[in-house]
Design a protein around this motif. Structure first.
Motif, PDB file in Angstrom:
ATOM      1  N   MET A   1      -0.446  -7.360  -0.777  1.00  0.00           N
ATOM      2  CA  MET A   1       0.658  -6.746  -0.699  1.00  0.00           C
ATOM      3  C   MET A   1       0.633  -5.566  -1.656  1.00  0.00           C
ATOM      4  O   MET A   1      -0.527  -5.312  -2.229  1.00  0.00           O
ATOM      5  CB  MET A   1       1.895  -7.439  -1.597  1.00  0.00           C
ATOM      6  N   ALA A   2       1.433  -4.383  -1.468  1.00  0.00           N
ATOM      7  CA  ALA A   2       1.443  -3.153  -2.003  1.00  0.00           C
ATOM      8  C   ALA A   2       2.759  -2.778  -2.565  1.00  0.00           C
ATOM      9  O   ALA A   2       3.768  -3.275  -1.902  1.00  0.00           O
ATOM     10  CB  ALA A   2       0.499  -2.098  -0.916  1.00  0.00           C
ATOM     11  N   GLU A   3       2.797  -1.755  -3.197  1.00  0.00           N
ATOM     12  CA  GLU A   3       4.070  -1.002  -3.637  1.00  0.00           C
ATOM     13  C   GLU A   3       4.615  -0.415  -2.663  1.00  0.00           C
ATOM     14  O   GLU A   3       5.873  -0.038  -2.525  1.00  0.00           O
ATOM     15  CB  GLU A   3       3.920  -0.314  -5.036  1.00  0.00           C
ATOM     16  N   THR A   4       3.677   0.570  -1.808  1.00  0.00           N
ATOM     17  CA  THR A   4       4.246   1.462  -0.960  1.00  0.00           C
ATOM     18  C   THR A   4       3.271   1.739   0.394  1.00  0.00           C
ATOM     19  O   THR A   4       2.062   1.345   0.236  1.00  0.00           O
ATOM     20  CB  THR A   4       4.342   2.721  -1.213  1.00  0.00           C
TER      21      THR A   4
ATOM     22  N   TRP B   1      -1.883  -8.703  10.170  1.00  0.00           N
ATOM     23  CA  TRP B   1      -1.677  -7.504   9.664  1.00  0.00           C
ATOM     24  C   TRP B   1      -2.981  -6.611   9.137  1.00  0.00           C
ATOM     25  O   TRP B   1      -3.971  -7.310   8.887  1.00  0.00           O
ATOM     26  CB  TRP B   1      -1.091  -7.670   8.274  1.00  0.00           C
ATOM     27  N   GLY B   2      -2.936  -5.355   9.560  1.00  0.00           N
ATOM     28  CA  GLY B   2      -4.166  -4.421   9.142  1.00  0.00           C
ATOM     29  C   GLY B   2      -4.098  -3.791   8.049  1.00  0.00           C
ATOM     30  O   GLY B   2      -5.163  -2.900   7.736  1.00  0.00           O
ATOM     31  N   ARG B   3      -3.061  -3.898   7.397  1.00  0.00           N
ATOM     32  CA  ARG B   3      -2.593  -3.273   6.110  1.00  0.00           C
ATOM     33  C   ARG B   3      -2.073  -4.066   5.009  1.00  0.00           C
ATOM     34  O   ARG B   3      -1.251  -4.942   5.604  1.00  0.00           O
ATOM     35  CB  ARG B   3      -2.050  -1.837   6.470  1.00  0.00           C
ATOM     36  N   PRO B   4      -2.033  -3.787   3.774  1.00  0.00           N
ATOM     37  CA  PRO B   4      -1.075  -4.544   3.057  1.00  0.00           C
ATOM     38  C   PRO B   4       0.514  -4.418   3.228  1.00  0.00           C
ATOM     39  O   PRO B   4       0.827  -3.556   4.058  1.00  0.00           O
ATOM     40  CB  PRO B   4      -1.502  -3.890   1.605  1.00  0.00           C
ATOM     41  N   VAL B   5       0.725  -5.437   3.085  1.00  0.00           N
ATOM     42  CA  VAL B   5       2.330  -5.683   3.482  1.00  0.00           C
ATOM     43  C   VAL B   5       3.204  -5.087   2.478  1.00  0.00           C
ATOM     44  O   VAL B   5       3.215  -5.407   0.906  1.00  0.00           O
ATOM     45  CB  VAL B   5       2.808  -7.291   3.400  1.00  0.00           C
TER      46      VAL B   5
ATOM     47  N   VAL C   1       1.786 -14.394   2.186  1.00  0.00           N
ATOM     48  CA  VAL C   1       0.620 -13.458   2.030  1.00  0.00           C
ATOM     49  C   VAL C   1      -0.478 -13.840   1.199  1.00  0.00           C
ATOM     50  O   VAL C   1      -1.748 -13.815   1.739  1.00  0.00           O
ATOM     51  CB  VAL C   1       0.996 -12.030   1.560  1.00  0.00           C
ATOM     52  N   VAL C   2      -0.205 -14.558   0.014  1.00  0.00           N
ATOM     53  CA  VAL C   2      -1.164 -15.168  -0.786  1.00  0.00           C
ATOM     54  C   VAL C   2      -2.152 -16.375   0.059  1.00  0.00           C
ATOM     55  O   VAL C   2      -3.090 -16.384  -0.027  1.00  0.00           O
ATOM     56  CB  VAL C   2      -0.712 -15.675  -2.024  1.00  0.00           C
TER      57      VAL C   2
ATOM     58  N   ASN D   1       6.684  -1.445   5.172  1.00  0.00           N
ATOM     59  CA  ASN D   1       6.319  -1.817   6.478  1.00  0.00           C
ATOM     60  C   ASN D   1       6.992  -3.260   6.998  1.00  0.00           C
ATOM     61  O   ASN D   1       6.837  -3.647   8.268  1.00  0.00           O
ATOM     62  CB  ASN D   1       5.058  -1.760   6.687  1.00  0.00           C
ATOM     63  N   LEU D   2       7.541  -3.847   6.236  1.00  0.00           N
ATOM     64  CA  LEU D   2       8.130  -5.344   6.556  1.00  0.00           C
ATOM     65  C   LEU D   2       9.508  -5.210   6.068  1.00  0.00           C
ATOM     66  O   LEU D   2       9.841  -5.315   4.892  1.00  0.00           O
ATOM     67  CB  LEU D   2       7.481  -6.381   5.831  1.00  0.00           C
ATOM     68  N   MET D   3      10.345  -4.730   7.033  1.00  0.00           N
ATOM     69  CA  MET D   3      11.703  -4.457   6.840  1.00  0.00           C
ATOM     70  C   MET D   3      12.586  -5.427   7.525  1.00  0.00           C
ATOM     71  O   MET D   3      12.404  -6.090   8.562  1.00  0.00           O
ATOM     72  CB  MET D   3      12.484  -3.205   7.386  1.00  0.00           C
ATOM     73  N   MET D   4      13.454  -6.223   6.473  1.00  0.00           N
ATOM     74  CA  MET D   4      14.412  -7.283   6.977  1.00  0.00           C
ATOM     75  C   MET D   4      15.846  -6.717   6.872  1.00  0.00           C
ATOM     76  O   MET D   4      16.402  -6.340   5.752  1.00  0.00           O
ATOM     77  CB  MET D   4      13.995  -8.735   6.159  1.00  0.00           C
TER      78      MET D   4
END
Length: 210
Positions: free
Chosen positions: A60-63, A26-30, A53-54, A70-73
């Motif tokens: 990780m981020a809120e948005t 990943w190149g950005r927060p999840v 992630v840890v 960006n991680l949709m299940m």
């Protein structure tokens, strides 16, 4: 898979069925979001994602400024249900043919990755059809397995014969070798994406340094 003690074993985890090698992180927060589950299961899923992630020492981020999440299940009982998800066809090119393919093949899971201009993971869409096999798995086990398979762009063959999970005192955990590969692949000294098999040597070296 036994504990990888050679770069060749690591290389196999990222060598696709067409023979190409690619390892991307990943190149950005999840920013995860989950559809189709109860609140109790939702907390279990997000907890597993956060744990992986840890482990990777990522964030990780809120948005997400581009996609919101960006991680949709997506959880469903039948693949056809995906066709009724609002705007999903705008996120997934060729959604209808994909649903038909998944239905005909009898698949119970599928992942779609999107990448930024540098080739790092920008988004991941995880689709799970809760058939008899998946429905038998505890939520925590299912969540951890999907989180592990979404944190890196593994080979399409990486876990076809062996799960990334093992058991410790009756609880599902990441296999030590898989956890070590994830940690090493996220080492800041390594690039976010690599297409040369020699990258396995670098991951191996970081694993030895851990």
């Amino acid at each position: 898979m036994t504990a990888p003690v050679s770069p060749e074993q690591i290389e196999a985890l990222f060598t696709r069925s067409d023979g190409s090698f690619v390892c991307a992180r990943w190149g950005r927060p999840v920013v995860p979001i989950v559809f189709g589950v109860e609140d109790r299961t939702l907390m279990t899923l997000k907890g597993a994602i956060e744990a992986v992630v840890v482990l990777a020492d990522h964030k990780m981020a809120e948005t997400d400024p581009e996609l919101g999440a960006n991680l949709m299940m997506f959880f469903c009982r039948d693949w056809e249900e995906l066709l009724g998800v609002p705007d999903l066809d705008r996120l997934i090119d060729g959604l209808a043919p994909l649903v038909q393919k998944l239905s005909e093949s009898g698949a119970n899971q599928y992942r779609v990755f999107r990448f930024d201009q540098a080739g790092a993971i920008r988004a991941c869409f995880v689709f799970l059809r809760m058939d008899a096999e998946l429905s038998q798995l505890p939520a925590a086990t299912l969540a951890l397995g999907q989180a592990a398979q979404s944190i890196l762009l593994w080979s399409d063959r990486a876990f076809t014969e062996s799960s990334p999970l093992g058991l410790l005192d009756g609880q599902a955990v990441l296999k030590p070798e898989i956890a070590a590969v994830i940690r090493a692949a996220y080492d800041p000294v390594l690039p976010a994406v690599a297409h040369d098999p020699s990258h396995a040597l670098r991951i191996y070296a970081r694993m030895q340094a851990q």
